[in-house]
Design a protein around this motif. Structure first.
Motif, PDB file in Angstrom:
ATOM      1  N   ARG A  82       0.826  -1.200   0.000  1.00 41.80           N
ATOM      2  CA  ARG A  82       0.000   0.000   0.000  1.00 41.80           C
ATOM      3  C   ARG A  82       0.865   1.257   0.000  1.00 41.80           C
ATOM      4  O   ARG A  82       1.910   1.321   0.644  1.00 41.80           O
ATOM      5  CB  ARG A  82      -0.911   0.036   1.228  1.00 41.80           C
ATOM      6  CG  ARG A  82      -1.688  -1.224   1.485  1.00 41.80           C
ATOM      7  CD  ARG A  82      -2.628  -1.595   0.355  1.00 41.80           C
ATOM      8  NE  ARG A  82      -3.723  -0.619   0.213  1.00 41.80           N
ATOM      9  CZ  ARG A  82      -4.722  -0.776  -0.646  1.00 41.80           C
ATOM     10  NH1 ARG A  82      -4.746  -1.837  -1.450  1.00 41.80           N
ATOM     11  NH2 ARG A  82      -5.677   0.122  -0.717  1.00 41.80           N
ATOM     12  N   ASN A  83       0.415   2.212  -0.757  1.00 43.97           N
ATOM     13  CA  ASN A  83       1.066   3.519  -0.796  1.00 43.97           C
ATOM     14  C   ASN A  83       0.377   4.416   0.227  1.00 43.97           C
ATOM     15  O   ASN A  83      -0.738   4.890   0.006  1.00 43.97           O
ATOM     16  CB  ASN A  83       0.959   4.116  -2.196  1.00 43.97           C
ATOM     17  CG  ASN A  83       1.547   5.515  -2.289  1.00 43.97           C
ATOM     18  OD1 ASN A  83       2.115   6.027  -1.326  1.00 43.97           O
ATOM     19  ND2 ASN A  83       1.393   6.144  -3.448  1.00 43.97           N
ATOM     20  N   GLU A  84       1.022   4.631   1.370  1.00 47.07           N
ATOM     21  CA  GLU A  84       0.383   5.366   2.461  1.00 47.07           C
ATOM     22  C   GLU A  84       0.130   6.828   2.125  1.00 47.07           C
ATOM     23  O   GLU A  84      -0.664   7.507   2.796  1.00 47.07           O
ATOM     24  CB  GLU A  84       1.223   5.264   3.736  1.00 47.07           C
ATOM     25  CG  GLU A  84       2.621   5.835   3.610  1.00 47.07           C
ATOM     26  CD  GLU A  84       3.406   5.738   4.919  1.00 47.07           C
ATOM     27  OE1 GLU A  84       2.863   6.199   5.947  1.00 47.07           O
ATOM     28  OE2 GLU A  84       4.515   5.185   4.898  1.00 47.07           O
ATOM     29  N   PHE A  85       0.769   7.330   1.065  1.00 47.07           N
ATOM     30  CA  PHE A  85       0.592   8.735   0.707  1.00 47.07           C
ATOM     31  C   PHE A  85      -0.358   8.927  -0.479  1.00 47.07           C
ATOM     32  O   PHE A  85      -0.450  10.028  -1.029  1.00 47.07           O
ATOM     33  CB  PHE A  85       1.953   9.363   0.391  1.00 47.07           C
ATOM     34  CG  PHE A  85       2.914   9.312   1.546  1.00 47.07           C
ATOM     35  CD1 PHE A  85       2.707  10.099   2.667  1.00 47.07           C
ATOM     36  CD2 PHE A  85       4.012   8.464   1.509  1.00 47.07           C
ATOM     37  CE1 PHE A  85       3.588  10.048   3.740  1.00 47.07           C
ATOM     38  CE2 PHE A  85       4.894   8.411   2.574  1.00 47.07           C
ATOM     39  CZ  PHE A  85       4.683   9.198   3.696  1.00 47.07           C
ATOM     40  N   ALA A  86      -1.054   7.863  -0.890  1.00 45.50           N
ATOM     41  CA  ALA A  86      -1.977   7.961  -2.030  1.00 45.50           C
ATOM     42  C   ALA A  86      -3.046   9.010  -1.758  1.00 45.50           C
ATOM     43  O   ALA A  86      -3.631   9.056  -0.670  1.00 45.50           O
ATOM     44  CB  ALA A  86      -2.616   6.597  -2.285  1.00 45.50           C
ATOM     45  N   ASP A  87      -3.308   9.827  -2.773  1.00 42.16           N
ATOM     46  CA  ASP A  87      -4.271  10.918  -2.639  1.00 42.16           C
ATOM     47  C   ASP A  87      -5.266  10.850  -3.796  1.00 42.16           C
ATOM     48  O   ASP A  87      -4.942  11.258  -4.910  1.00 42.16           O
ATOM     49  CB  ASP A  87      -3.536  12.260  -2.647  1.00 42.16           C
ATOM     50  CG  ASP A  87      -4.455  13.448  -2.439  1.00 42.16           C
ATOM     51  OD1 ASP A  87      -5.684  13.264  -2.481  1.00 42.16           O
ATOM     52  OD2 ASP A  87      -3.937  14.564  -2.247  1.00 42.16           O
ATOM     53  N   PRO A  88      -6.500  10.337  -3.558  1.00 44.03           N
ATOM     54  CA  PRO A  88      -7.507  10.205  -4.627  1.00 44.03           C
ATOM     55  C   PRO A  88      -7.817  11.530  -5.321  1.00 44.03           C
ATOM     56  O   PRO A  88      -8.062  11.556  -6.531  1.00 44.03           O
ATOM     57  CB  PRO A  88      -8.731   9.666  -3.884  1.00 44.03           C
ATOM     58  CG  PRO A  88      -8.163   8.979  -2.682  1.00 44.03           C
ATOM     59  CD  PRO A  88      -6.984   9.799  -2.274  1.00 44.03           C
ATOM     60  N   ALA A  89      -7.792  12.619  -4.579  1.00 41.43           N
ATOM     61  CA  ALA A  89      -8.076  13.923  -5.188  1.00 41.43           C
ATOM     62  C   ALA A  89      -7.004  14.289  -6.203  1.00 41.43           C
ATOM     63  O   ALA A  89      -7.296  14.820  -7.282  1.00 41.43           O
ATOM     64  CB  ALA A  89      -8.169  14.995  -4.097  1.00 41.43           C
ATOM     65  N   MET A  90      -5.759  13.996  -5.892  1.00 41.34           N
ATOM     66  CA  MET A  90      -4.670  14.277  -6.825  1.00 41.34           C
ATOM     67  C   MET A  90      -4.760  13.378  -8.050  1.00 41.34           C
ATOM     68  O   MET A  90      -4.435  13.800  -9.166  1.00 41.34           O
ATOM     69  CB  MET A  90      -3.319  14.087  -6.127  1.00 41.34           C
ATOM     70  CG  MET A  90      -2.122  14.423  -7.010  1.00 41.34           C
ATOM     71  SD  MET A  90      -2.154  16.113  -7.640  1.00 41.34           S
ATOM     72  CE  MET A  90      -1.683  17.020  -6.159  1.00 41.34           C
ATOM     73  N   VAL A  91      -5.220  12.135  -7.868  1.00 38.43           N
ATOM     74  CA  VAL A  91      -5.402  11.224  -9.001  1.00 38.43           C
ATOM     75  C   VAL A  91      -6.401  11.819  -9.997  1.00 38.43           C
ATOM     76  O   VAL A  91      -6.171  11.804 -11.209  1.00 38.43           O
ATOM     77  CB  VAL A  91      -5.888   9.840  -8.519  1.00 38.43           C
ATOM     78  CG1 VAL A  91      -6.344   8.988  -9.713  1.00 38.43           C
ATOM     79  CG2 VAL A  91      -4.774   9.129  -7.767  1.00 38.43           C
TER      80      VAL A  91
END
Length: 337
Positions: free
Chosen positions: A204-213
């Protein structure tokens, strides 16, 4: 039409060149590139000129790991909108899938294949030299170095690959390779690849940001070229993947791309190409690389180029190069002695 790559591939070129005592401006001009490309990362520039620049820089500086030095401080942001998109995915698997999908926006002469096995994953990178045959050693090392740096940024800077493999021979000094890849670096291998644990894909990427995606996706959609503009790169990549199987035909390539053969042929014709000429050009480039730069047997070279028999390869090679593959290799080896 020459394959193109984002000028961002030259990130850190100036710093490394200066550290090696080179005049970066002169080196760029000699390779047919404007020094301004260093300030315009989104500009697309010819792959063959980049290869020529890196090879000449390594030769003139005496630093066999020149391109690898450029990769040591690369960041996902250097990939532009594609880097933003893959940076915020939930897992490494998601990031790699999107990188494969949008690779043509970064490098029109590279194919990326992610092969999941029982407990390992092989990330296989295939590169073409571009318009003319150029040594690919520096570009290959840059590509694998950037990939390892990207994976560490996605799942942790302490991550280590199980192995990193190169087709070419080792340099005299392995310190930069060990510093970037760890100790499991192997040369004179069948493919250029990174081998890692299959479990890494689901880290898992703990810094994943759906808004940035969502933001990055909209940004990519605004700059992505239409299908016709990318058809040459798509077909080239697919030919590269299918050639060793001996089943590379316009039908198989079309099936791989999810379209009918006449659509592929029409789009190639619109760009002034035919499928047979494109496949022959790729075979010529790969043949020159394998015969001149590798120690593979000529029987193995024939198989890698999709010929059903060594005799068929021999006749084709003679017709393309005006001499036998054996004579070409002997001349190449005698020239290095």
């Amino acid at each position: 039409m020459a394959s193109l790559v984002r000028a961002a591939c030259l990130t850190n070129y100036d710093q490394v060149a200066r550290a090696c005592g080179l005049n970066s401006t002169r080196m760029l001009f000699d390779a047919g590139l404007s020094p301004n490309v260093l300030n315009e990362p989104d500009v697309m520039i010819p792959v063959d000129k980049v290869g020529r620049l890196l090879q000449a820089s390594a030769a003139e500086s005496g630093n066999e790991s020149f391109a690898l030095c450029m990769a040591r401080s690369r960041l996902l942001s250097n990939m532009g909108p594609v880097g933003l998109l893959i940076r915020d995915q939930e897992t490494l698997r998601d990031s790699l899938q999107l990188l494969v999908r949008y690779l043509d926006l970064l490098n029109g002469a590279m194919t990326l294949e992610v092969d999941e096995q029982v407990d390992t994953v092989v990330i296989h990178e295939l590169l073409l030299a571009g318009r003319a045959h150029e040594p690919t050693r520096q570009r290959v090392e840059l590509a694998l170095g950037v990939m390892v740096r990207a994976i560490r940024q996605l799942i942790g800077r302490d991550w280590q690959p199980r192995r990193v493999c190169f087709e070419h021979a080792p340099p005299k000094d392995l310190s930069i390779h060990h510093q970037l890849f760890g100790l499991r670096v192997e040369f004179n291998q069948e493919i250029n690849c990174i081998v890692c644990a299959k479990s890494d894909l689901d880290t898992r990427n703990e810094f994943a940001d759906p808004a940035m995606v969502r933001y990055a996706q909209k940004l990519l959609e605004s700059v992505a070229p239409n299908n016709d503009a990318t058809v040459l790169d798509d077909v080239r990549r697919t030919i590269l993947l299918l050639l060793p199987s001996g089943r590379c035909s316009i039908e198989k390539v079309s099936e791989h791309l999810g379209v009918v053969p006449r659509t592929v042929q029409r789009r190639l014709t619109e760009k002034g190409h035919s499928f047979s000429s494109l496949m022959n050009d790729i075979r010529k480039e790969l043949a020159a690389r394998y015969v001149f730069e590798s120690s593979r047997s000529l029987t193995e070279v024939a198989e890698l180029l999709g010929f059903t028999a060594p005799s068929s390869f021999s006749r084709w090679y003679q017709g393309q190069f005006g001499c036998s593959a054996k004579d070409s290799r002997n001349k190449a080896h005698s020239g290095h002695e």
